[in-house]
Design an enzyme around this catalytic site. Structure first.
Site, PDB file in Angstrom:
ATOM      1  N   HIS A 125       0.828  -1.202   0.000  1.00 36.61           N
ATOM      2  CA  HIS A 125       0.000   0.000   0.000  1.00 36.61           C
ATOM      3  C   HIS A 125       0.864   1.253   0.000  1.00 36.61           C
ATOM      4  O   HIS A 125       1.907   1.301   0.645  1.00 36.61           O
ATOM      5  CB  HIS A 125      -0.907   0.031   1.233  1.00 36.61           C
ATOM      6  CG  HIS A 125      -2.134  -0.808   1.116  1.00 36.61           C
ATOM      7  ND1 HIS A 125      -3.035  -0.676   0.095  1.00 36.61           N
ATOM      8  CD2 HIS A 125      -2.624  -1.786   1.927  1.00 36.61           C
ATOM      9  CE1 HIS A 125      -4.032  -1.528   0.271  1.00 36.61           C
ATOM     10  NE2 HIS A 125      -3.804  -2.223   1.370  1.00 36.61           N
ATOM     11  N   CYS A 137       0.012   1.661  -5.787  1.00 35.93           N
ATOM     12  CA  CYS A 137      -0.964   2.488  -6.514  1.00 35.93           C
ATOM     13  C   CYS A 137      -0.435   3.908  -6.732  1.00 35.93           C
ATOM     14  O   CYS A 137       0.334   4.427  -5.930  1.00 35.93           O
ATOM     15  CB  CYS A 137      -2.266   2.568  -5.735  1.00 35.93           C
ATOM     16  SG  CYS A 137      -3.088   0.970  -5.595  1.00 35.93           S
ATOM     17  N   ARG A 179      -0.614   2.002 -11.550  1.00 38.15           N
ATOM     18  CA  ARG A 179       0.437   1.425 -10.726  1.00 38.15           C
ATOM     19  C   ARG A 179       1.761   2.113 -11.002  1.00 38.15           C
ATOM     20  O   ARG A 179       2.099   2.410 -12.144  1.00 38.15           O
ATOM     21  CB  ARG A 179       0.603  -0.075 -10.995  1.00 38.15           C
ATOM     22  CG  ARG A 179      -0.595  -0.920 -10.632  1.00 38.15           C
ATOM     23  CD  ARG A 179      -0.883  -0.929  -9.132  1.00 38.15           C
ATOM     24  NE  ARG A 179      -2.085  -1.698  -8.846  1.00 38.15           N
ATOM     25  CZ  ARG A 179      -3.302  -1.166  -8.766  1.00 38.15           C
ATOM     26  NH1 ARG A 179      -3.495   0.116  -8.959  1.00 38.15           N
ATOM     27  NH2 ARG A 179      -4.334  -1.934  -8.478  1.00 38.15           N
TER      28      ARG A 179
END
Length: 171
Positions: free
Chosen positions: A75, A149, A158
């Site tokens: 993340h 991300c 991405r």
């Protein structure tokens, strides 16, 4: 860190990492430039791995130190945001992966600032993006791929950072 603005430090302080269950981790990822040390678990599911504060290993990609591509996801925002600052990595920065048997050191050499969220070619054994102009590699090797991300606070695209294995030290 001195590179962080006050706003970055406040956001990082409020984005507390979940406490991963270390029994699920099989490796430790260390990125000295980012002052990052985070457990690696198998899989990239949000509920089972990423939302628990781990960096996840893409199933079907190689393990550290093996020929091919050792690909990881993390993340960028929330859930400990281990890959929040991977956009700051530069060529020759090191990334270490420690397992029970060895420590593998990779050197960053390429960054793909943006590709489609569904561009799985970046985690193939010879990683290469489908965007134009093409980014990635043309020959077999020992690769590390980090994905997250982008832009921040979205999952539209991405960001990809690639590195090559430069050393292996048995433990």
């Amino acid at each position: 860190s001195p590179e962080q603005s006050a706003g970055d430090r406040r956001r990082s302080a409020t984005a507390r990492a979940p406490e991963p269950d270390w029994s699920q981790a099989y490796a430790i990822l260390t990125i000295p430039r980012l002052h990052l040390r985070v457990p690696v678990a198998e899989g990239v599911s949000k509920s089972g791995v990423l939302n628990k504060g781990y960096v996840g290993h893409y199933p079907g990609t190689q393990q550290p130190g093996q020929a091919g591509n050792f690909a990881l996801a993390g993340h960028r925002n929330t859930h400990g945001e281990p890959f929040r600052y991977i956009n700051r990595l530069a060529p020759k920065d090191t990334v270490r992966v420690e397992t029970r048997s060895a420590t593998y050191t990779y050197a960053v050499d390429r960054t793909l600032p943006r590709t489609a969220a569904h561009d799985r070619s970046v985690i193939r054994p010879v990683p290469r993006s489908t965007v134009r102009p093409a980014y990635g590699y043309d020959e077999r090797g020992y690769y590390l791929t980090l994905t997250t991300c982008t832009p921040e606070y979205t999952s539209k695209y991405r960001l990809v950072v690639w590195g090559k294995l430069v050393s292996m030290r048995p433990r």
